[in-house]
Design a protein around this motif. Structure first.
Motif, PDB file in Angstrom:
ATOM      1  N   ILE A 141       0.782  -1.334   0.137  1.00  0.00           N
ATOM      2  CA  ILE A 141       0.090  -0.080   0.089  1.00  0.00           C
ATOM      3  C   ILE A 141       0.862   1.292  -0.177  1.00  0.00           C
ATOM      4  N   ALA A 142       2.147   1.219   0.240  1.00  0.00           N
ATOM      5  CA  ALA A 142       2.947   2.225   0.262  1.00  0.00           C
ATOM      6  C   ALA A 142       2.911   3.442  -0.891  1.00  0.00           C
ATOM      7  N   GLN A 143       2.625   3.103  -2.092  1.00  0.00           N
ATOM      8  CA  GLN A 143       2.253   4.275  -3.197  1.00  0.00           C
ATOM      9  C   GLN A 143       0.773   4.380  -3.319  1.00  0.00           C
ATOM     10  N   GLY A 144      -0.207   4.012  -2.345  1.00  0.00           N
ATOM     11  CA  GLY A 144      -1.515   4.157  -2.522  1.00  0.00           C
ATOM     12  C   GLY A 144      -2.263   3.383  -3.533  1.00  0.00           C
ATOM     13  N   GLU A 145      -3.518   3.785  -4.018  1.00  0.00           N
ATOM     14  CA  GLU A 145      -4.536   2.892  -4.706  1.00  0.00           C
ATOM     15  C   GLU A 145      -3.610   2.863  -6.281  1.00  0.00           C
ATOM     16  N   THR A 146      -3.941   1.986  -6.840  1.00  0.00           N
ATOM     17  CA  THR A 146      -3.464   1.914  -8.398  1.00  0.00           C
ATOM     18  C   THR A 146      -4.357   0.797  -9.052  1.00  0.00           C
ATOM     19  N   ARG A 147      -3.977   0.700 -10.384  1.00  0.00           N
ATOM     20  CA  ARG A 147      -4.912  -0.234 -11.281  1.00  0.00           C
ATOM     21  C   ARG A 147      -5.152  -1.401 -10.579  1.00  0.00           C
ATOM     22  N   THR A 148      -4.102  -1.934  -9.769  1.00  0.00           N
ATOM     23  CA  THR A 148      -4.402  -3.275  -9.254  1.00  0.00           C
ATOM     24  C   THR A 148      -4.160  -3.221  -7.835  1.00  0.00           C
ATOM     25  N   LEU A 149      -4.777  -2.067  -7.144  1.00  0.00           N
ATOM     26  CA  LEU A 149      -4.956  -2.172  -5.568  1.00  0.00           C
ATOM     27  C   LEU A 149      -6.137  -1.158  -5.207  1.00  0.00           C
ATOM     28  N   GLU A 150      -6.962  -1.576  -4.701  1.00  0.00           N
ATOM     29  CA  GLU A 150      -8.081  -0.962  -4.049  1.00  0.00           C
ATOM     30  C   GLU A 150      -8.166  -1.108  -2.539  1.00  0.00           C
ATOM     31  N   LEU A 151      -8.390   0.124  -1.715  1.00  0.00           N
ATOM     32  CA  LEU A 151      -8.048   0.165  -0.397  1.00  0.00           C
ATOM     33  C   LEU A 151      -9.486   0.568   0.074  1.00  0.00           C
TER      34      LEU A 151
END
Length: 459
Positions: free
Chosen positions: A10-20
């Motif tokens: 999660i260090a870089q925040g939400e991305t195309r492949t990460l939802e928080l």
């Protein structure tokens, strides 16, 4: 998954492949994102993380919450087995946990996923409802026997509506190339079409009409538009034509138009005169063959087109690149993803088309061997376009404006080595094709992922 792995993820925040999500109070939105991951590049869905501050807060997870998650996952179709991980937050006072789920990405040919009947996909880091056009394309790819345009029965068409000499010509070429058995020469045309899958229970399919049709009034998409423009834009026509016909008719008409408007030179080799088109004819033929074979024929109001300018030739094809390919990766060795599989198979057997994705590399090699820039691919909305440059390297001396522009380009990259091509275009006030050429001349390439990589100079 460990807490340290979560912190790193999660260090870089939400991305195309990460939802928080902060908690499962947002479970419904989370399932929309899960569906989007399954239809795009895959990714992680985490509950118990504050999206803005990236603080790991966790949440209490009683049995009722676990049951709620399990019930929500059943809303995804086709059914999917997801391992839900519960990771303890050590500093939490009430046993809070982070809930983590990973979803694999979409693979071409799979059925698209829906959540309670609605498909979603990712656009950068945003979850969006999937456009109907994209959803239908994936349904057709997953179930071609049922949905593909080329496999639909051509209502009202019969053998008399096909050019049977064209069929025999394909058979002869196939036998000569060794891709069809010699016995095919004695087969009747109905038997041949049945073996190719273009006739089912005596009924002609759309693919057969596209390849061999004579009466095409009910198939408006069987048209090729061709234009020669004066200069390098579409302001003024020198020649403008539209031709109707089957695949082979359109291929012949397109090549004739290219020979008409491109420079032709010749020299005597031994006792024979060799004719040489300014852009290799084999490369142009390969591009036009691909455009006519792989276009989306169900889009009856769009057409393949050829546009010739003073400095370039562009061939437009209604459709999109397969998800596995981009305008950059298609220039590299790749697998073949034919949109119209039956038609592609017939054209391969007759040696009109090569398989295994080798055609693009062959076009590049033909152009560079002739001293031309490599062809470029552009995806623009409903079309994929291939662009051939007419000028040879030796005909393009580096003038003063060009030197100034390339110097500024280097300065921009030195100042920000992750600057995008689009930003370079705006800063330099030029088209993307100019930036790509300048980068190639300067020996600058992109290294790493598309979002987190950077420019490097090749020594």
């Amino acid at each position: 998954m460990t807490l340290d792995e979560i912190k790193k993820l999660i260090a870089q925040g939400e991305t195309r492949t990460l939802e928080l999500k902060k908690s499962t109070g947002e479970l419904k939105d989370g399932m929309h994102s899960a569906c989007a991951f399954l239809n795009t590049d895959g990714g992680w869905l985490l509950f118990g993380i504050a999206p803005k501050s990236l603080k790991i807060v966790g949440q209490q997870v009683p049995d009722s919450t676990r049951q709620e998650i399990a019930n929500a996952l059943t809303g995804l179709e086709p059914a999917i087995d997801v391992m839900v991980e519960y990771v303890d937050v050590p500093e939490a006072k009430n046993g809070e946990q982070v809930i983590a789920m990973h979803f694999d990405g979409y693979v071409w040919g799979d059925v698209p996923y829906t959540y309670h009947g609605c498909p979603y996909h990712k656009v950068e880091s945003t979850t969006k409802v999937m456009p109907r056009e994209l959803f239908e394309e994936r349904i057709m790819a997953a179930k071609p026997q049922r949905f593909a345009w080329e496999r639909q029965v051509a209502e009202g068409m019969s053998m008399k509506d096909l050019d049977e000499e064209r069929v025999r010509g394909v058979v002869r070429l196939g036998v000569q190339s060794g891709r069809m058995p010699a016995s095919a020469m004695t087969d009747g045309n109905e038997n041949v079409l049945t073996k190719w899958g273009l006739m089912v229970q005596g009924r002609i399919l759309n693919g057969a009409v596209a390849l061999f049709g004579k009466r095409l009034n009910d198939f408006p998409q069987m048209m090729l538009k061709m234009a020669r423009f004066r200069g390098n834009d579409k302001t003024e026509f020198i020649d403008n034509q539209s031709v109707d016909g089957n695949y082979f008719d359109l291929l012949d008409a397109g090549m004739a138009f290219l020979f008409k408007h491109l420079s032709l030179s010749g020299k005597v080799v031994g006792l024979m005169r060799e004719e040489h088109l300014e852009i290799p004819a084999e490369a142009l033929r390969e591009a036009l063959t691909n455009a006519l074979c792989h276009r989306q024929y169900e889009r009856y109001n769009l057409f393949v087109s050829i546009a010739i300018y003073d400095d370039r030739v562009e061939i437009d094809n209604p459709g999109r690149l397969p998800r596995e390919l981009t305008v950059e990766s298609i220039l590299l060795p790749h697998k073949s993803f034919p949109y119209n599989l039956l038609m592609a198979k017939v054209l391969y057997m007759s040696a009109f088309l090569e398989s295994w994705g080798s055609g693009v590399k062959r076009m590049m090699n033909l152009c560079t061997a002739d001293g031309l820039h490599e062809p470029e691919f552009v995806q623009d909305g409903s079309f994929v376009m291939i662009r051939f440059w007419r000028k040879r390297h030796e005909d393009e001396p580096q003038n003063e404006p060009q030197r100034v522009r390339r110097t500024k380009l280097l300065e921009l990259i030195d100042g920000d080595n992750s600057i995008s091509k689009e930003t370079l275009c705006k800063k330099l006030d030029v088209q993307i094709s100019t930036v790509k050429r300048d980068l190639k001349v300067l020996g600058i390439v992109w290294e790493g992922p598309s979002k987190t990589g950077h420019w490097v100079k090749i020594e």
